[in-house]
Design a protein around this motif. Sequence first.
Motif, short mmCIF file in Angstrom:
data_model
loop_
_atom_site.label_atom_id
_atom_site.label_comp_id
_atom_site.label_asym_id
_atom_site.label_seq_id
_atom_site.Cartn_x
_atom_site.Cartn_y
_atom_site.Cartn_z
N GLN A 117 0.81 -1.21 0.00
CA GLN A 117 0.00 0.00 0.00
C GLN A 117 0.85 1.27 0.00
OE1 GLN A 117 -2.57 -1.22 3.37
NE2 GLN A 117 -4.25 -1.06 1.90
N THR A 118 2.15 1.12 -0.19
CA THR A 118 3.03 2.28 -0.25
C THR A 118 3.34 2.61 -1.71
OG1 THR A 118 5.06 0.96 -0.16
CG2 THR A 118 4.11 1.65 1.95
N PRO A 119 3.67 3.88 -1.99
CA PRO A 119 4.03 4.24 -3.36
C PRO A 119 5.24 3.45 -3.85
CG PRO A 119 3.69 6.20 -2.01
CD PRO A 119 3.68 5.02 -1.08
N ARG A 120 5.23 3.12 -5.11
CA ARG A 120 6.35 2.42 -5.77
C ARG A 120 6.72 1.11 -5.07
NH1 ARG A 120 9.99 4.48 -8.97
NH2 ARG A 120 11.70 4.03 -7.56
N TRP A 121 5.72 0.38 -4.58
CA TRP A 121 5.98 -0.86 -3.85
C TRP A 121 6.68 -1.90 -4.72
CZ3 TRP A 121 3.82 -5.37 -5.56
CH2 TRP A 121 2.71 -5.28 -6.39
N THR A 122 6.42 -1.90 -6.03
CA THR A 122 7.06 -2.92 -6.87
C THR A 122 8.57 -2.75 -6.95
OG1 THR A 122 6.61 -1.64 -8.87
CG2 THR A 122 5.03 -3.38 -8.30
N SER A 123 9.06 -1.55 -6.73
CA SER A 123 10.51 -1.37 -6.71
C SER A 123 11.08 -1.51 -5.31
CB SER A 123 10.89 0.01 -7.28
OG SER A 123 10.33 1.04 -6.51
N ARG A 124 10.22 -1.49 -4.29
CA ARG A 124 10.68 -1.60 -2.90
C ARG A 124 10.71 -3.04 -2.41
NH1 ARG A 124 8.95 3.31 0.46
NH2 ARG A 124 8.75 1.71 2.03
N VAL A 125 9.95 -3.91 -3.04
CA VAL A 125 9.89 -5.32 -2.61
C VAL A 125 10.87 -6.13 -3.45
CG1 VAL A 125 8.42 -7.36 -2.43
CG2 VAL A 125 7.49 -5.11 -1.87
N PRO A 126 11.88 -6.75 -2.83
CA PRO A 126 12.82 -7.56 -3.60
C PRO A 126 12.20 -8.90 -4.01
CG PRO A 126 13.36 -7.67 -1.28
CD PRO A 126 12.22 -6.69 -1.40
N GLY A 127 12.71 -9.46 -5.11
CA GLY A 127 12.27 -10.79 -5.54
C GLY A 127 11.10 -10.78 -6.49
N LEU A 128 10.82 -9.62 -7.12
CA LEU A 128 9.68 -9.53 -8.04
C LEU A 128 10.12 -9.37 -9.48
CD1 LEU A 128 7.40 -6.97 -6.15
CD2 LEU A 128 7.23 -9.47 -6.13
N GLU A 129 9.29 -9.84 -10.39
CA GLU A 129 9.37 -9.53 -11.81
C GLU A 129 8.10 -8.74 -12.11
OE1 GLU A 129 11.81 -10.45 -14.02
OE2 GLU A 129 12.94 -11.46 -12.45
N VAL A 130 8.24 -7.61 -12.77
CA VAL A 130 7.10 -6.73 -13.01
C VAL A 130 6.87 -6.59 -14.51
CG1 VAL A 130 6.16 -4.42 -12.62
CG2 VAL A 130 7.63 -5.49 -10.88
N PRO A 131 5.69 -7.02 -15.01
CA PRO A 131 5.39 -6.82 -16.43
C PRO A 131 5.12 -5.35 -16.68
CG PRO A 131 3.52 -7.83 -15.32
CD PRO A 131 4.60 -7.69 -14.30
N GLN A 132 5.77 -4.81 -17.71
CA GLN A 132 5.66 -3.38 -17.98
C GLN A 132 5.77 -3.14 -19.47
OE1 GLN A 132 8.74 -0.72 -16.31
NE2 GLN A 132 7.13 -0.15 -14.87
N HIS A 133 4.68 -2.72 -20.08
CA HIS A 133 4.65 -2.41 -21.52
C HIS A 133 5.16 -3.57 -22.37
CE1 HIS A 133 3.82 1.60 -20.10
NE2 HIS A 133 4.97 1.64 -19.46
N GLY A 134 4.77 -4.79 -22.03
CA GLY A 134 5.16 -5.96 -22.79
C GLY A 134 6.53 -6.50 -22.45
#
Length: 149
Positions: A85-102
């Motif tokens: 629930q925090t801003p920019r959480w996808t860059s703050r949480v380690p261990g993720l792959e984020v789909p972005q514009h394909g």
Amino acid sequence: FMAELEAFGPTLIGLSTYIWSLPVFAALTERIRARWPSVPVVAGGPAARRSVLDLPLYQGLRNRLDAVVTGEGEEVIRALVREHQTPRWTSRVPGLEVPQHGLWRSSATIDRPVIDDYPSPYQLDGGPPHKTAYIQTFRACPVPCAVCQ
């Protein structure tokens, strides 16, 4: 299922994916996005892989996910619960792959956890009494094939 989610009022939705569940989750995430467009949806599990989600059959699902956990999720889910629930959480949480514009973007890497450091639900008295339980003692499938890849 949607009525149960409505009653619960999720702030984060996690999917444990397998090849057989991807079509179910593709349909479900379409409904979830229509109802709660800003609730983060994160997938993990054996089928949560770039190579799978980039296939034309599953791109709709990929496009409705906020992130994918491609490794062990024990520490990642803890960070997700704290940060989603925090801003920019996808860059703050380690261990993720984020789909972005394909394409895919990776967050910081995370060390593989020591699985023995995590007690089972039965050790925490969280499992149903008088039932047989099978505790996973290793990771990944022991069968050397490409079915789940």
